[in-house]
Design a protein around this motif. Structure first.
Motif, PDB file in Angstrom:
ATOM      1  N   SER A  85       0.813  -1.223   0.000  1.00  0.00           N
ATOM      2  CA  SER A  85       0.000   0.000   0.000  1.00  0.00           C
ATOM      3  C   SER A  85       0.840   1.264   0.000  1.00  0.00           C
ATOM      4  O   SER A  85       0.293   2.370   0.072  1.00  0.00           O
ATOM      5  N   GLY A  86       2.162   1.121  -0.062  1.00  0.00           N
ATOM      6  CA  GLY A  86       3.040   2.286  -0.054  1.00  0.00           C
ATOM      7  C   GLY A  86       3.414   2.764   1.327  1.00  0.00           C
ATOM      8  O   GLY A  86       4.108   3.773   1.460  1.00  0.00           O
ATOM      9  N   LEU A  87       2.977   2.062   2.368  1.00  0.00           N
ATOM     10  CA  LEU A  87       3.320   2.464   3.732  1.00  0.00           C
ATOM     11  C   LEU A  87       4.757   2.057   4.046  1.00  0.00           C
ATOM     12  O   LEU A  87       5.186   0.951   3.715  1.00  0.00           O
ATOM     13  N   ASP A  88       5.488   2.962   4.683  1.00  0.00           N
ATOM     14  CA  ASP A  88       6.869   2.666   5.057  1.00  0.00           C
ATOM     15  C   ASP A  88       6.958   2.369   6.557  1.00  0.00           C
ATOM     16  O   ASP A  88       5.935   2.214   7.238  1.00  0.00           O
ATOM     17  N   ARG A  89       8.175   2.310   7.065  1.00  0.00           N
ATOM     18  CA  ARG A  89       8.389   1.945   8.470  1.00  0.00           C
ATOM     19  C   ARG A  89       7.670   2.881   9.415  1.00  0.00           C
ATOM     20  O   ARG A  89       7.020   2.450  10.377  1.00  0.00           O
ATOM     21  N   LEU A  90       7.773   4.199   9.187  1.00  0.00           N
ATOM     22  CA  LEU A  90       7.144   5.159  10.087  1.00  0.00           C
ATOM     23  C   LEU A  90       5.627   5.045  10.046  1.00  0.00           C
ATOM     24  O   LEU A  90       4.969   5.099  11.093  1.00  0.00           O
ATOM     25  N   ASP A  91       5.070   4.886   8.865  1.00  0.00           N
ATOM     26  CA  ASP A  91       3.614   4.753   8.753  1.00  0.00           C
ATOM     27  C   ASP A  91       3.114   3.561   9.558  1.00  0.00           C
ATOM     28  O   ASP A  91       2.135   3.666  10.314  1.00  0.00           O
ATOM     29  N   ARG A  92       3.765   2.428   9.366  1.00  0.00           N
ATOM     30  CA  ARG A  92       3.321   1.227  10.080  1.00  0.00           C
ATOM     31  C   ARG A  92       3.565   1.348  11.580  1.00  0.00           C
ATOM     32  O   ARG A  92       2.784   0.826  12.380  1.00  0.00           O
ATOM     33  N   ALA A  93       4.640   2.049  11.971  1.00  0.00           N
ATOM     34  CA  ALA A  93       4.889   2.248  13.399  1.00  0.00           C
ATOM     35  C   ALA A  93       3.784   3.079  14.032  1.00  0.00           C
ATOM     36  O   ALA A  93       3.336   2.800  15.160  1.00  0.00           O
ATOM     37  N   VAL A  94       3.308   4.096  13.322  1.00  0.00           N
ATOM     38  CA  VAL A  94       2.219   4.930  13.842  1.00  0.00           C
ATOM     39  C   VAL A  94       0.947   4.102  13.990  1.00  0.00           C
ATOM     40  O   VAL A  94       0.261   4.152  15.035  1.00  0.00           O
ATOM     41  N   LEU A  95       0.609   3.331  12.965  1.00  0.00           N
ATOM     42  CA  LEU A  95      -0.604   2.519  13.037  1.00  0.00           C
ATOM     43  C   LEU A  95      -0.475   1.441  14.108  1.00  0.00           C
ATOM     44  O   LEU A  95      -1.439   1.157  14.839  1.00  0.00           O
TER      45      LEU A  95
ATOM     46  N   THR B  25       7.443  15.502  12.875  1.00  0.00           N
ATOM     47  CA  THR B  25       7.717  14.443  11.899  1.00  0.00           C
ATOM     48  C   THR B  25       6.477  13.593  11.662  1.00  0.00           C
ATOM     49  O   THR B  25       6.116  13.285  10.520  1.00  0.00           O
ATOM     50  N   VAL B  26       5.818  13.215  12.740  1.00  0.00           N
ATOM     51  CA  VAL B  26       4.603  12.414  12.604  1.00  0.00           C
ATOM     52  C   VAL B  26       3.525  13.200  11.861  1.00  0.00           C
ATOM     53  O   VAL B  26       2.851  12.669  10.969  1.00  0.00           O
ATOM     54  N   GLU B  27       3.388  14.486  12.205  1.00  0.00           N
ATOM     55  CA  GLU B  27       2.306  15.295  11.639  1.00  0.00           C
ATOM     56  C   GLU B  27       2.529  15.626  10.169  1.00  0.00           C
ATOM     57  O   GLU B  27       1.571  15.660   9.387  1.00  0.00           O
ATOM     58  N   THR B  28       3.761  15.886   9.774  1.00  0.00           N
ATOM     59  CA  THR B  28       4.017  16.341   8.415  1.00  0.00           C
ATOM     60  C   THR B  28       4.471  15.242   7.469  1.00  0.00           C
ATOM     61  O   THR B  28       4.313  15.371   6.251  1.00  0.00           O
ATOM     62  N   VAL B  29       5.049  14.148   7.996  1.00  0.00           N
ATOM     63  CA  VAL B  29       5.569  13.088   7.139  1.00  0.00           C
ATOM     64  C   VAL B  29       4.592  11.928   7.020  1.00  0.00           C
ATOM     65  O   VAL B  29       4.275  11.476   5.918  1.00  0.00           O
ATOM     66  N   ALA B  30       4.107  11.434   8.144  1.00  0.00           N
ATOM     67  CA  ALA B  30       3.259  10.241   8.122  1.00  0.00           C
ATOM     68  C   ALA B  30       1.781  10.553   7.974  1.00  0.00           C
ATOM     69  O   ALA B  30       1.078   9.915   7.179  1.00  0.00           O
ATOM     70  N   GLU B  31       1.293  11.529   8.717  1.00  0.00           N
ATOM     71  CA  GLU B  31      -0.150  11.759   8.775  1.00  0.00           C
ATOM     72  C   GLU B  31      -0.825  12.078   7.443  1.00  0.00           C
ATOM     73  O   GLU B  31      -1.898  11.546   7.167  1.00  0.00           O
ATOM     74  N   PRO B  32      -0.260  12.953   6.595  1.00  0.00           N
ATOM     75  CA  PRO B  32      -1.003  13.310   5.373  1.00  0.00           C
ATOM     76  C   PRO B  32      -1.414  12.103   4.532  1.00  0.00           C
ATOM     77  O   PRO B  32      -2.563  12.022   4.084  1.00  0.00           O
ATOM     78  N   TYR B  33      -0.502  11.168   4.332  1.00  0.00           N
ATOM     79  CA  TYR B  33      -0.838  10.002   3.508  1.00  0.00           C
ATOM     80  C   TYR B  33      -1.786   9.061   4.248  1.00  0.00           C
ATOM     81  O   TYR B  33      -2.734   8.528   3.662  1.00  0.00           O
TER      82      TYR B  33
ATOM     83  N   LEU C  99      -6.067   6.701   9.097  1.00  0.00           N
ATOM     84  CA  LEU C  99      -5.986   7.519  10.311  1.00  0.00           C
ATOM     85  C   LEU C  99      -7.040   8.613  10.245  1.00  0.00           C
ATOM     86  O   LEU C  99      -7.332   9.148   9.170  1.00  0.00           O
ATOM     87  N   VAL C 100      -7.595   8.932  11.396  1.00  0.00           N
ATOM     88  CA  VAL C 100      -8.587  10.001  11.492  1.00  0.00           C
ATOM     89  C   VAL C 100      -8.117  10.993  12.542  1.00  0.00           C
ATOM     90  O   VAL C 100      -7.711  10.600  13.642  1.00  0.00           O
ATOM     91  N   ARG C 101      -8.150  12.267  12.174  1.00  0.00           N
ATOM     92  CA  ARG C 101      -7.820  13.325  13.131  1.00  0.00           C
ATOM     93  C   ARG C 101      -9.113  13.889  13.697  1.00  0.00           C
ATOM     94  O   ARG C 101      -9.949  14.406  12.950  1.00  0.00           O
TER      95      ARG C 101
END
Length: 369
Positions: free
Chosen positions: A274-284, A311-319, A326-328
């Motif tokens: 799905s295009g998710l990288d290490r940081l994306d999966r770590a957040v989820l 970093t979380v807000e600008t790199v991972a969250e938008p995608y 993710l829901v804000r």
């Protein structure tokens, strides 16, 4: 557009004249050649973004017919979508040189005055990350953009004198990833505002096919499609992944970017289907496994994944938000049912997408900031 064999020297004001060329003073010669090779040179060659491309084409053609510089242009959108490339294309279409600088480099009004006073008639001034420019410089830019004039203050205190300095007509091209941070007086002085959206997978595949040819990379349609589908709708990411898959193919003796090489290389570099990288999966993973799906405050979530909140807000969250993982909410970040499914977990009945979470701020987040 001319070649990149020449040497480029940065002016004392921090800017440099790219003369419709792309320059990366911090990179080596090979990287500069690579950037030049992959960037489209003309508006007709720019892939994707048909709405912005057509609007810009009309603006530039009208300016050429009037033989006057076009209105100032503001380009907004997430990183890696082509704002710098479009600025270079604008200069190339107008057959004018381009002066490149950035908002963080302009911290004093004098820095901007030095750049503006050296511009030639019709020249393009590209201000990257314009929202990060210092306030005194912003206020000077207001007058320069509207009246093509700056007031240079000589002296201090009661004896200070403002000397008006007339400027030749020029065009400002501003780029920003956060248009909401631009003050209204600055934003209103741009005659054209274009917002760049994420690219469709088909557009990314076309970009990768073109770039593979330019880089002399043998590829198959299946390999290109696999890379495009994992590139998060961003050409910059697609180009980076293409080079990594090429490296993998060469090291393993294939020399062809095919489906097998693409899947193996992307798995090695932690980019999933799905295009998710290490940081994306770590957040989820933190949201679902540690906090039961949330809501959880941004600061708490950042500590859980070992990153800064920005970093979380600008790199991972938008995608993650755009893709529905993710829901804000006013109560914090919450994982959707899709996020639970992506991790191979069973979503609770209260997960977003199953039974909606309360999105009001009547209660605090279960996990504070």
């Amino acid at each position: 557009m001319t070649g990149v064999d020449e040497d480029f020297e940065r002016d004392v004001d921090g800017s440099y004249d790219a003369s419709a060329r792309i320059v990366d003073p911090g990179g080596d010669e090979d990287e500069r050649r690579l950037e030049v090779a992959l960037r489209p040179k003309r508006l007709a060659d720019f892939p994707g973004q048909p709405r912005v491309r057509d609007q810009l084409g009309l603006l530039l053609e009208a300016a050429r017919r009037r033989q006057r510089p076009p209105d100032h242009v503001l380009l907004s959108g997430p990183p890696g979508l082509g704002k710098t490339s479009l600025a270079m294309i604008i200069a190339a279409e107008l057959e004018q040189p381009i002066r490149i600088t950035s908002g963080p480099a302009i911290q004093h009004a004098g820095d901007l005055a030095a750049i503006l006073s050296s511009l030639a008639e019709g020249e393009v001034l590209f201000l990257d990350e314009i929202h990060r420019m210092a306030r005194p410089a912003e206020e000077m830019l207001y007058l320069a953009m509207e009246d093509f004039r700056v007031d240079v203050v000589v002296g201090k205190g009661p004896g200070a004198t403002a000397i008006p300095l007339e400027l030749p007509p020029f065009t400002v091209v501003g780029a920003t990833t956060r248009a909401g941070l631009l003050p209204a007086p600055l934003r209103d002085r741009f005659g054209f505002t274009g917002h760049l959206d994420f690219y469709a997978t088909a557009d990314l595949a076309a970009i990768l096919t073109r770039n593979a040819t330019l880089l002399r990379i043998d590829s198959t349609a299946q390999g290109i499609d696999e890379i495009a589908g994992r590139s998060r709708g961003t050409p910059r990411i697609a180009n980076r992944l293409l080079r990594r898959v090429r490296d993998y193919a060469q090291v393993h003796g294939k020399d062809v970017v095919d489906l097998g090489a693409a899947r193996a290389a992307l798995a090695l570099f932690d980019v999933d289907e799905s295009g998710l990288d290490r940081l994306d999966r770590a957040v989820l993973d933190a949201l679902c496994r540690r906090f039961g799906g949330g809501p959880v405050g941004l600061s708490t979530l950042a500590v859980a994944v070992g990153e800064e909140p920005d970093t979380v807000e600008t790199v991972a969250e938008p995608y993650l938000v755009r893709e529905g993982y993710l829901v804000r909410t006013p109560r914090g970040r919450a994982a959707s049912a899709l996020a639970w499914k992506h991790l191979g977990l069973t979503a609770p009945a209260t997960a977003v997408g199953a039974i909606p979470l309360p999105l009001t701020d009547e209660a605090d987040s279960r996990f504070g900031d």
